[in-house]
Design a protein around this motif. Structure first.
Motif, short mmCIF file in Angstrom:
data_model
loop_
_atom_site.label_atom_id
_atom_site.label_comp_id
_atom_site.label_asym_id
_atom_site.label_seq_id
_atom_site.Cartn_x
_atom_site.Cartn_y
_atom_site.Cartn_z
N HIS A 13 3.43 -11.90 8.10
CA HIS A 13 4.58 -11.98 7.19
C HIS A 13 4.35 -11.16 5.93
O HIS A 13 5.29 -10.55 5.40
N LEU A 14 3.13 -11.16 5.41
CA LEU A 14 2.81 -10.33 4.25
C LEU A 14 3.07 -8.86 4.57
O LEU A 14 3.71 -8.14 3.80
N ASN A 15 2.59 -8.41 5.72
CA ASN A 15 2.69 -6.99 6.07
C ASN A 15 4.07 -6.58 6.53
O ASN A 15 4.34 -5.38 6.65
N ALA A 16 4.96 -7.53 6.75
CA ALA A 16 6.35 -7.17 7.03
C ALA A 16 6.94 -6.38 5.87
O ALA A 16 7.81 -5.52 6.05
N ALA A 17 6.46 -6.65 4.65
CA ALA A 17 6.95 -5.94 3.47
C ALA A 17 6.43 -4.52 3.40
O ALA A 17 6.97 -3.69 2.66
N ARG A 18 5.40 -4.21 4.16
CA ARG A 18 4.79 -2.88 4.10
C ARG A 18 5.69 -1.80 4.70
O ARG A 18 5.56 -0.62 4.37
N PHE A 19 6.64 -2.20 5.55
CA PHE A 19 7.54 -1.21 6.15
C PHE A 19 8.47 -0.59 5.10
O PHE A 19 8.78 0.59 5.16
N SER A 20 8.90 -1.41 4.14
CA SER A 20 9.82 -0.89 3.12
C SER A 20 9.12 -0.55 1.81
O SER A 20 9.68 0.18 0.99
N ALA A 21 7.90 -1.08 1.61
CA ALA A 21 7.21 -0.85 0.33
C ALA A 21 5.73 -0.60 0.56
O ALA A 21 4.87 -1.36 0.08
N PRO A 22 5.37 0.46 1.30
CA PRO A 22 3.95 0.70 1.59
C PRO A 22 3.12 1.03 0.36
O PRO A 22 1.90 0.88 0.38
N ASP A 23 3.78 1.48 -0.71
CA ASP A 23 3.07 1.86 -1.93
C ASP A 23 3.12 0.76 -2.99
O ASP A 23 2.90 1.03 -4.18
N LEU A 24 3.38 -0.46 -2.58
CA LEU A 24 3.52 -1.57 -3.52
C LEU A 24 2.27 -1.74 -4.37
O LEU A 24 1.14 -1.64 -3.88
N ALA A 25 2.49 -2.01 -5.66
CA ALA A 25 1.36 -2.22 -6.58
C ALA A 25 0.87 -3.67 -6.49
O ALA A 25 1.66 -4.61 -6.37
N PHE A 26 -0.43 -3.83 -6.59
CA PHE A 26 -1.06 -5.16 -6.59
C PHE A 26 -1.76 -5.37 -7.93
O PHE A 26 -2.09 -4.40 -8.61
#
Length: 340
Positions: free
Chosen positions: A118-131
């Motif tokens: 579920h966390l990585n589902a967001a990687r499809f639209s925001a692969p460059d997300l800041a942490f």
């Protein structure tokens, strides 16, 4: 890297082919077989029926995903599958099938924690997300808030003290005789409402924290239906039913988002990820966008088909994990812990 992802932790059987590129993961195919018609008459998931359904579905979803992507088993670099948590009978369907295919064709294999999916589902639209990022994972079985330092780590900050938010949607739909699954039906009624019913009282806790509890919300709906039995018979086009659904939806959205501003400041979060089945809810998505903009957080919301359980999210997580050196000794785990 081409990854086949498989997921059957509850009542959806799904397979997907994902290509991991330098720019992030790309969905090449996604096949999902729903069991709503099987479980609808019971108002919830029947584990034995779910497991039997997956046994009938697993071959077709794998074949469908490979065909839709235009690849064969020899083209795969890896197979990723949900190892847990979930219903053990359901998990075993794709878990066992994936190991058999990996063994027969010599394909690297990796077991994935469902919540990392579920966390990585967001990687499809925001692969460059800041942490660091706050991660709200909310569904029929989970209502958890995590701190993530990357795409493969989750540190629990808080979780519901009793029932999950998604359960409140399903039980409300059942009490109102709207059907199953309840989340989309309650959402549709709420969006059709011209006015909200009386608001629900938010839970309060002795420690004063902005925690979550949804058992009282279900009780509140039950009491309203008992006072006005017509609500259970009126149907989705009735204004009172629509108003009740709108109030319920507003309450769940407000309660879920309430702890986030303080925790974002406390942990220096740059981003907010919301995933899981309840992340499809229109009110939660709109309220989260408003709150994130106000707090200066970048919001990552997977598209709805990637919020519910699916093989693509498992493939995306599996692409970042090390393949198991001895996969044949692994087993599905209904209560799998993060980091196990």
């Amino acid at each position: 890297m081409i990854i086949l992802g498989l997921e059957s932790s509850c009542d959806d059987c799904s397979a997907a082919v994902v290509e991991e590129t330098p720019a992030g993961p790309v969905v090449r195919s996604l096949v999902r077989e729903s069991q709503d018609a099987i479980h609808g008459p019971f108002g919830g998931v029947v584990p034995e029926l779910a497991a039997r359904g997956h046994l009938l579905q697993v071959r077709s979803v794998i074949a469908g995903a490979l065909a839709e992507a235009g690849v064969g088993l020899r083209d795969l670099d890896r197979i990723a599958v949900t190892r847990g948590p979930g219903l053990v009978g359901s998990l075993l369907a794709t878990f066992s099938a994936s190991k058999a295919v990996a063994w027969r064709h010599g394909i690297p294999w990796v077991g994935v924690h469902h919540l990392l999916g579920h966390l990585n589902a967001a990687r499809f639209s925001a692969p460059d997300l800041a942490f660091p990022a706050l991660v709200l994972l909310v569904s029929g079985g989970h209502t958890h808030l995590y701190l993530a330092q990357g795409w493969t780590s989750l540190h629990l900050l808080q979780k519901t003290r009793d029932d999950a938010a998604g359960e409140a949607f399903d039980k409300t739909a059942r009490m109102l005789n709207l059907g199953y699954p309840g989340g989309p039906l309650v959402d549709a009624c709420a969006r059709a409402a011209t006015r909200a019913a009386e608001p629900f009282t938010p839970p309060r806790f002795r420690d004063g924290k902005a925690s979550w509890s949804f058992s009282g919300l279900k009780t509140g709906v039950k009491l309203r239906v008992e006072r006005n039995p017509r609500l259970a018979e009126a149907g989705a086009t009735d204004a009172d039913v629509q108003g009740l659904c709108r109030s319920l939806q507003e309450a769940i959205s407000a309660w879920l988002l309430k702890p986030i501003p303080d925790l974002a400041q406390e942990h220096g979060a740059c981003s907010l990820i919301i995933s899981g089945g309840v992340a499809c809810n229109s009110r939660l998505r709109a309220d989260a966008a408003t709150m994130a903009a106000r707090q200066g957080l970048r919001l990552a919301l997977p598209e709805p088909r990637l919020c519910t359980d699916n093989g693509a999210m498992i493939a995306a997580a599996g692409a970042l994990l090390a393949a198991d050196s001895e996969p044949w000794s692994q087993n599905a785990d209904a209560d799998l812990k993060l980091g196990a």
